[in-house]
Design an enzyme around this catalytic site. Structure first.
Site, PDB file in Angstrom:
ATOM      1  N   PRO A  74       2.370   3.793 -15.538  1.00  0.00           N
ATOM      2  CA  PRO A  74       1.621   3.481 -14.320  1.00  0.00           C
ATOM      3  C   PRO A  74       2.372   2.470 -13.457  1.00  0.00           C
ATOM      4  O   PRO A  74       2.944   1.506 -13.947  1.00  0.00           O
ATOM      5  CB  PRO A  74       0.317   2.875 -14.855  1.00  0.00           C
ATOM      6  CG  PRO A  74       0.701   2.304 -16.187  1.00  0.00           C
ATOM      7  CD  PRO A  74       1.764   3.225 -16.738  1.00  0.00           C
TER       8      PRO A  74
ATOM      9  N   CYS B  56      10.709  -0.245  17.769  1.00  0.00           N
ATOM     10  CA  CYS B  56      11.053   0.564  18.937  1.00  0.00           C
ATOM     11  C   CYS B  56      11.157   2.033  18.531  1.00  0.00           C
ATOM     12  O   CYS B  56      12.223   2.650  18.575  1.00  0.00           O
ATOM     13  CB  CYS B  56      12.365   0.061  19.541  1.00  0.00           C
ATOM     14  SG  CYS B  56      12.691   0.716  21.175  1.00  0.00           S
TER      15      CYS B  56
END
Length: 434
Positions: free
Chosen positions: A294, A364
């Site tokens: 996990p 951007c």
């Protein structure tokens, strides 16, 4: 009001979001934003549930391994190992981090589909307890490296069991068409086992498979266990070697949205355990040491990310952009594969989430979004936005795109907070420039 599906989250008397008893708005003021926040209480709770499940269903015959790629730092390694977990690494950098945190090499499992010679040498020198071999070339390369160092290296074989878990194509790994592992159907996996048994400087200890991530069904895990036990039987019958180490990987799903069909982890464990006991008896195999890996399910819901709201642009009939001071540089998962998240305003957490927003980052790029058309409380500039379930694959996948700085990470426990990863500075940004 947003449903808080994680035990470490609550709404305090001010109506603000709290995590492990710490006011999220105060954390943002104290440490700045963007800010990763991890609940040590939640991390430890989930680790203990996995350890307990091994006692309940396997009599303690095995252990969970934390897949550190989900969130790797020294403090995280210290926490999970203190709860009785091993650590899985997938690079020299993750290996170095675990070792620097004090993790013993014997409790480290080294994965990866194209480990370099230097990484393999580092692992052998560090007495790593299990290198999971991905392909035939690596098997031969590792035998040579171990021989040069006068070592006999314990190894497992990563096998593609041919199971296609129903997840996004970028996070499926167990099917035949995958860059990971040795193919079972063509006989490649058995050929690797044969070569490993013959190798002078390798000791084959087990098998490994991993079928994908964010899996919400029990059946793929049960089927994987059955297939892998079939290969264990073939190796015993044809090579005379009964392996005692079976790693069934990870991939357990978590809540990103309230509607996610979450299955308690002990239900996965119980279903797989029943199949393993049944097939071991049918195949005449001793019960192997069982391991699982996990990562997301330990770190994911334990983490939130906090931002400060900036510009708000409402385009009538189109969408409402709510800009934040972070973006794809510290959470690229939506830009990569449209990952779902739950968002809320931490300072308005008790108010109705009746405003539909597209959360826009500062990079951007038109695609720099965290979530689209998601309900939040009505925003204003200066609000603190919280994105839930960001503990896994957020800091780990962060970058300096647009020369933005990676944020700090704060660990919280029982109402107290501490920095476990310092935020970067502009000097850090240019440190390696010439």
């Amino acid at each position: 009001m947003v449903n808080l599906y994680t035990p470490c989250l609550s709404i305090n008397e001010k109506g603000y979001l709290a995590i492990s008893g710490c006011d999220a708005v105060e954390l943002a003021r104290q440490y700045g934003t963007p800010l990763y926040v991890m609940s040590e209480d939640e991390i430890r709770r989930v680790c203990r549930s996995y350890v307990e499940s091994f006692q309940n269903f396997y009599g303690g015959n095995g252990r969970p391994i934390y897949a550190s790629k989900a969130f790797s730092c020294k403090e995280m390694c210290r926490i999970v190992t203190s709860e009785g977990l091993d650590v899985e690494v997938v690079s020299g950098g993750e290996l170095y981090t675990a070792l620097e945190a004090g993790v013993s090499g014997k409790h480290i499992h080294f994965q990866g589909n194209n480990k370099s010679c230097s990484e393999l040498a580092f692992a052998v020198d560090s007495a790593v307890g299990n290198i999971v071999v991905d392909n035939l070339q690596e098997l031969r390369r590792l035998d040579r490296i171990a021989g040069e160092k006068g070592a006999v290296q314990p190894v497992s074989l990563r096998v593609k069991p041919g199971i296609d878990a129903h997840t996004h194509e970028f996070i499926r790994t167990g099917q035949v068409d995958s860059k990971f592992g040795l193919d079972l159907a063509s006989g490649e996996a058995f050929q690797a086992a044969k070569l490993a048994v013959q190798a002078e400087h390798l000791r084959l200890i087990g098998l490994h498979c991993h079928i994908g991530s964010q899996i919400m069904e029990k059946e793929p895990f049960v089927h994987a266990a059955e297939v892998m036990l079939g290969l264990l039987r073939q190796i015993k019958e044809e090579l005379g070697l009964e392996l005692d180490h079976l790693n069934l990987g990870g991939g357990f799903g978590i809540h990103y949205k309230e509607t996610d069909d979450f299955i308690p982890y002990n239900e996965y464990m119980e279903a797989v355990s029943a199949k393993i006991h049944e097939k071991c008896a049918a195949f005449g195999l001793k019960l192997p040491q069982i391991y699982i890996e996990p990562g997301r399910s330990i770190a994911g819901e334990a983490g939130i990310t906090l931002y400060t709201v900036g510009a708000i642009k409402e385009i009538p009939g189109v969408r409402n952009y709510v800009s934040i001071d972070g973006g794809m540089f510290e959470n690229p998962r939506y830009a990569l594969y449209q990952a779902d998240y739950t968002c809320l305003l931490a300072n308005k957490a008790s108010q109705p989430a009746d405003y539909i927003a597209t959360i826009a980052g500062k990079c951007c790029e038109s695609g720099d979004l965290i979530q689209e058309h998601t309900p939040v409380q009505r925003p204003e500039e200066g609000d603190i936005l919280a994105v839930l379930s960001t503990g896994a694959y957020n800091y780990s996948m962060s970058s300096n795109y647009n020369r933005n700085l990676r944020p700090p990470c704060v660990m919280v426990r029982e109402g107290q907070s501490r920095v476990v990863i310092k935020g970067e500075t502009y000097q850090d940004l240019i440190r390696n420039d010439m």
